[in-house]
Every structure is written in C-alpha cells, then in structure tokens.
Design a protein around this motif. Structure first.
Motif, mmCIF file in Angstrom:
data_model
loop_
_atom_site.group_PDB
_atom_site.id
_atom_site.type_symbol
_atom_site.label_atom_id
_atom_site.label_comp_id
_atom_site.label_asym_id
_atom_site.label_seq_id
_atom_site.Cartn_x
_atom_site.Cartn_y
_atom_site.Cartn_z
ATOM 1 N N GLU A 78 79.690 54.266 -22.016
ATOM 2 C CA GLU A 78 80.829 55.071 -22.591
ATOM 3 C C GLU A 78 82.140 54.289 -22.418
ATOM 4 N N TYR A 82 84.716 53.096 -25.457
ATOM 5 C CA TYR A 82 86.073 53.495 -25.805
ATOM 6 C C TYR A 82 86.743 51.949 -25.846
ATOM 7 N N GLY B 42 90.412 60.465 -7.208
ATOM 8 C CA GLY B 42 91.270 59.630 -7.529
ATOM 9 C C GLY B 42 91.446 59.496 -8.976
ATOM 10 N N LEU B 43 90.927 60.302 -9.664
ATOM 11 C CA LEU B 43 91.087 60.057 -11.282
ATOM 12 C C LEU B 43 91.721 61.179 -11.799
ATOM 13 N N ASP B 93 78.436 61.712 -15.830
ATOM 14 C CA ASP B 93 78.523 60.442 -15.908
ATOM 15 C C ASP B 93 79.387 60.107 -17.345
ATOM 16 N N ARG B 94 79.169 60.609 -18.307
ATOM 17 C CA ARG B 94 79.854 60.233 -19.826
ATOM 18 C C ARG B 94 81.335 60.705 -19.568
ATOM 19 N N PHE B 96 82.796 61.013 -16.932
ATOM 20 C CA PHE B 96 83.672 60.178 -15.997
ATOM 21 C C PHE B 96 84.372 58.966 -16.513
ATOM 22 N N ALA B 97 83.556 58.458 -17.643
ATOM 23 C CA ALA B 97 84.239 57.133 -18.083
ATOM 24 C C ALA B 97 85.561 57.676 -18.947
ATOM 25 N N THR B 98 85.726 58.621 -19.692
ATOM 26 C CA THR B 98 86.941 59.159 -20.099
ATOM 27 C C THR B 98 88.073 59.112 -19.024
ATOM 28 N N ILE B 100 87.947 57.588 -15.994
ATOM 29 C CA ILE B 100 88.352 56.064 -15.529
ATOM 30 C C ILE B 100 89.113 55.393 -16.455
ATOM 31 N N VAL B 101 89.019 55.449 -17.713
ATOM 32 C CA VAL B 101 89.731 54.824 -19.071
ATOM 33 C C VAL B 101 91.332 55.613 -18.706
ATOM 34 N N GLN B 104 93.049 54.445 -15.565
ATOM 35 C CA GLN B 104 93.349 53.106 -15.376
ATOM 36 C C GLN B 104 94.521 52.751 -16.440
ATOM 37 N N LEU B 119 92.411 57.377 -26.350
ATOM 38 C CA LEU B 119 91.132 58.121 -26.182
ATOM 39 C C LEU B 119 90.731 58.568 -27.791
ATOM 40 N N ARG B 122 88.943 56.634 -30.458
ATOM 41 C CA ARG B 122 87.343 56.659 -30.349
ATOM 42 C C ARG B 122 86.847 57.993 -31.112
#
Lengths: 323, 323
Positions: A78, A82, B42-43, B93-94, B96-98, B100-101, B104, B119, B122
């Motif tokens: 994923e 991105y 933390g996200l 899980d998918r 989470f990637a959003t 995390i990006v 960050q 975002l 994409r």
C-alpha cells in the motif's frame, strides 16, 4: 554464571540460541548493535535488536534469519501504491507493529533501552537485551558517488543502503559510526560488563556489528578492564565470511578477511581467546603468537547442536584463559 | 457549475457518489470534517477524510461503509500481542499505510491539506477534498463519569471513544469542538465557498459532522454571505437517523431528532432549501414557515440510482431558491 555477549543480527542471534542451550542456567546479557537502525516511513527500525528478540522469542523467519515468520506485506504494498518507499527494505506487516510500538514509545519520551525492555516483555527472549546506547549512532559507509563530476568523488550512505540496497557490491572505503563520539552506553551496559564472569564476541560482523558496539565510548575500555575472559568466535571461515559480506567491510577498514586477521584487529588488549574453524587450524599458531589463546573447532552454525557445541567450546576456552 | 459540499463520513461520501453521477461535469469541492480525527498508535487517523477518499476512489469496504475493501488486520493483532491498544478501533493493514504516509508527511512539516492532496493523488476521487482546517480540532463528548465519586460527575471523551467504543449508548450532555475557537479554515476553503454556485449539506450528522465544520470560525459566515443557494438533505427520516446515531448527539445539543428540527437548527440564515423524506412530508409546511424552502422526496441512499436522484433533487431545489 553471568555472561555478556556483544551481538549484531543473524549471526549473533543464532549463536545466542546455542549459548542458551550450552549454559541453560547462565544469566545472559546481550549488548545489541544499534548502528544499523534506520528511520523508515517515519518509524524507528532496529534490525539487529529485533533479530535477536525474534530469534530467541520464537518469532523469527527461520530460513531467512531476519524478519517475522508467516509474514505478509500488505502495508508495504500500500505504501508503494502511494509512491512511498524505499521498496528495497522489506518490512512486513507483523514487523511493522513492532516499529509502530517502538516509535510511539520513543515519541512519548522513553529511551530505546526502556522500549526494548517493553518489547521483550512480549517476546521473553530469555536474555536481558540492552541496546549499546540510547543515543543515536548511525553506521555510514563511504562509497563511490556515481553522480560526482569529472575526477569522481565519494559519498557516505546509510549502512542499510550499502548493505541491503547495494548488496555490498560496490567498494567501501570507510565505515563511519556517525555520532559515536558523543554517545554514552545505555543504562546497564557498563554494569553488566563490570559484573560479567565471561564476555563473548559471537561470530557477528567484526566491523559493523561488534566494531560499532566497541565504538561507543566506554564499552571497549570496560571490557578491556573487566578482568574476566573475553572470547570471540571467528566470523571468517576459510578466508570467507560464513554469512553476509563481512569481507567487504573488513577491506574498508584495512583488515584481511582471515580468521587470524580479525583476531589481530580486535587485539590481545581486548581478546583473551579466539576460536577459528578447523579449516583454519593453520592460523592457530599465528593468533597465539599475537598473545591470544586460540583453538580450532567446527564453527559452522548449521543447526542448534552445532551451535551449542560452538558455545560450549567458547566457554571452555574462557575457562582455560582464566586459569 | 461549481458545487461545495460539507461532508462527514459515510453519509457524505455516499451522497457525493450520487452527486458525481447527477452532475458529471460539475467542479466539486468537498470540505471534510476533521473533528473526529484521532491519534492512535502514534499515527494521525482522519476517518471522515479517508471515508470520502476511499469511497470516491474505489477503495472503500462497500458493505461496511468505512475502511478498505479486502482488508486484513495483521498489524492490529500484533499490536494487541504487545498489549498496545485501543482494540476497539478497527484499523486494517491497508488503512495503516494511509496513516503511516499521513503521519510521516505531517512530521515532515506539511499541513493536513497538503497531505490530503498528496493522498488523493493516488485515489483520484474526482473531487477536490480539503480538510475544514489544518489546525487541530477534536470533537469531545461530555458523558457521565462512572469513576466519579459520590454525587457523580461528568467527563469529556474523544468523539471516537463515545461513538465507537461506547457505541453512543450512554447519555451525551454536550458536544465540544475543542480547539475550534483558535482554528482557521484550511487554504482553499473560503475561496471555494466564495466561488461556489451551489452549497450542499449532505445527509451527514448535523452536529458532529456538518456542525463541526460550521464551528470553524469563518466558514459559517462565508456560507451565509456567499449569496448562492444553500441546500441540505435531512439525515433524519421518520424521526430516526438513516444511519448512525445522530439522534443521540442531537439530544446533547437540545435538538429534537426530526427533519424539521434539524432544519431549524441550521436556520434560515444559513439554509435556503431543505429536503425531507416523503415519510416526513407533513413537516414541509413547518420548515417553509421557518423561511426555508422545503420538498419531500425519497431520501434513502439504497443504491447509486436512489442517491443520484437525491442529488438531482437537491440541485433542482437549489435552482428554485435561486429563482
């Protein structure tokens, strides 16, 4: 018996399993390398600490030697969707959770040593695992810069970029533990060394694993002055590294990739005993001439029995040098 | 035609699909609610923005209405194994990637509006999605404190704790958009309102979705002064919310859970037109008496055709109030 082990990643972790089998009653403290820690996707990743923790805690991907068993890579896929990389560093979904917990705790103000202890509360590795330092040390490797102008040039890249992305396939001119000069040993490190009965250097990388731990001011001195046997196992067997690419980084620090040269690199001021593989029996005399007691024994960690035998030989050698 | 839509999560996102079908050539700007954003592990998690983005971008879990299709929960299970929660918030899980990006990029200094745009590069939702503000507003709900001493007491909890963990099953005494007074509309919000031909309030929660957006200083005023039709669709059908638990938070702000009461809550100073469901046709006169043009049409978003018809009715009503 109190044993202190300086450990990198895969080699150190596998040796520790043998050591636990060889000395089930021992009180083992592992001082873990953090020089190859890296921030990825805003998360703090500690590959060597995690390899030790997962290996001793039963969560390791056995064949691969690093990362989690039964791993999936949804988050990474994923992130790639991105356009967020790097793609060359393989973080799995299970592994991500470790880095999320660690990063959250670091963000809340806990030092890495406390975070590592908290993570180990789940994994119960059976050893006390302490990072070498709570300060930031990042191992950089100096390589040719392909983008440099006429006359060429060099640049320093993060160890993981050299090791994982470039697969150590380019010449390394120096290995720099950036930040080491200002770092302090983590709480418990010097105390463990001071109270140890034996100190072991597993067949970890002598430059970027054990070498980086020794670069933390105070650790080398504490080991040299501990007054207890310090015994190492050669990561080089028959003039080639057992695993990984230790020969590449040995060249960068001007050390020949032989079992004897690595012993000399540590030096008799640090090392009391050194195990070389039976194929390197010819170098025993050379190592002993340098003031380090040396034995040739099988050093291939092919299975737990072989690894346990290696650990037993190391403890036996420690007993000899003490006497 | 330039349309501005104030959107919460599921209801807003589904309405937007109908609006895109009803007005394929329209230039749609969505001002998204961020009051229910929450920091987890933390996200930074933005449930409403993501629901709009995933729904319009084809990544939504259709039946559930939020989260990603084909989702797995490995990271969450691993976090639970570390004893790290909350477990009541379902991050896949998918998904989470959003986060995390996003986290960050926020950590690198980008405002949420820029992150949301990145975002959306994409997801290509076909609308311009802007968070209501780049500042932190957190919707808190005042509930009874079961741990209070004799005489009882109340406490404020994060909206997600009230909504997801407590499932809105306890009395709510107040809804507080904490931080709203000092917040500014995100870049582009006031400009979009100023250039709009029509402004729509989808059948989103009037308190914790549309209400929170209107709590950002400047947004309500800009809409009231835009001089273009402002049309809303009732989220209450037959004295009960179509979806979710809007009645609970309406009670907290002293508003009856009826289509007419919600219209009066927005007020004729803001709203020019209001659509109620055909079962609430009896309230049309009451709404019109309050100075808001009202029509009774089917308001159940059962499928895209029904939703498209609703959007078409809203645009038709906008044309009427303009004339």
């Amino acid at each position: 018996m109190r044993i202190v082990v300086l450990a990198g990643g895969i080699g150190g972790a596998r040796f520790l399993r043998g050591l636990q089998a060889a000395a089930p009653e021992a009180d083992i403290t592992v001082i873990g390398n953090t020089g190859d820690d890296i921030h990825l996707f805003g998360l703090k990743v500690c590959p060597d600490l995690d390899t030790v923790m997962y290996t001793l805690g039963g969560g390791i991907h056995e064949e691969q030697g690093w990362g989690r068993a039964d791993e999936t890579f949804t988050v990474k896929e994923e992130l790639a969707a991105y356009g967020v990389g790097p793609e060359w560093f393989g973080l799995g979904d299970r592994d991500f959770a470790t880095h999320i917990v660690r990063t959250q705790m670091i963000g809340a103000g806990y030092p890495l040593s406390a975070v590592t202890e908290a993570l180990c509360a789940r994994w119960k590795p059976g050893v006390r695992l302490i990072p070498m330092t709570d300060d930031r040390i990042e191992t950089h490797v100096v390589v040719d810069d392909p983008d440099a102008g006429p006359g060429g040039g060099r640049k320093a890249v993060h160890f993981q970029e050299y090791w994982v992305r470039l697969r150590a396939s380019v010449p390394a001119y120096a290995v720099l533990p950036v930040g080491a000069e200002g770092a302090k040993p983590a709480p418990g490190v010097l105390e463990a060394i001071g109270e140890a009965d034996v100190i072991l250097f597993p067949p970890s990388n002598p430059v970027v694993s054990v070498g980086t731990i020794l670069a933390v001011p105070g650790i080398r001195e504490a080991i040299a002055e501990a007054g207890v046997p310090v015994v190492g196992l050669s990561p080089i067997v028959g003039d080639a590294p057992v695993r990984g690419m230790a020969d590449k980084v040995l060249a960068a620090v001007g050390v020949e990739a032989t079992a004897a040269a690595v012993a000399a690199h540590y030096g008799s001021g640090l090392l009391d005993g050194w195990l070389v593989d039976t194929v390197d029996a010819g170098s025993v005399a050379e190592v002993e001439a340098a003031g380090i007691r040396c034995r040739a024994v099988p050093l291939m960690m092919t299975d737990l029995a072989a690894t346990t035998a290696m650990a037993r030989e190391a403890l036996t050698l420690a007993g000899e040098v003490r006497a």
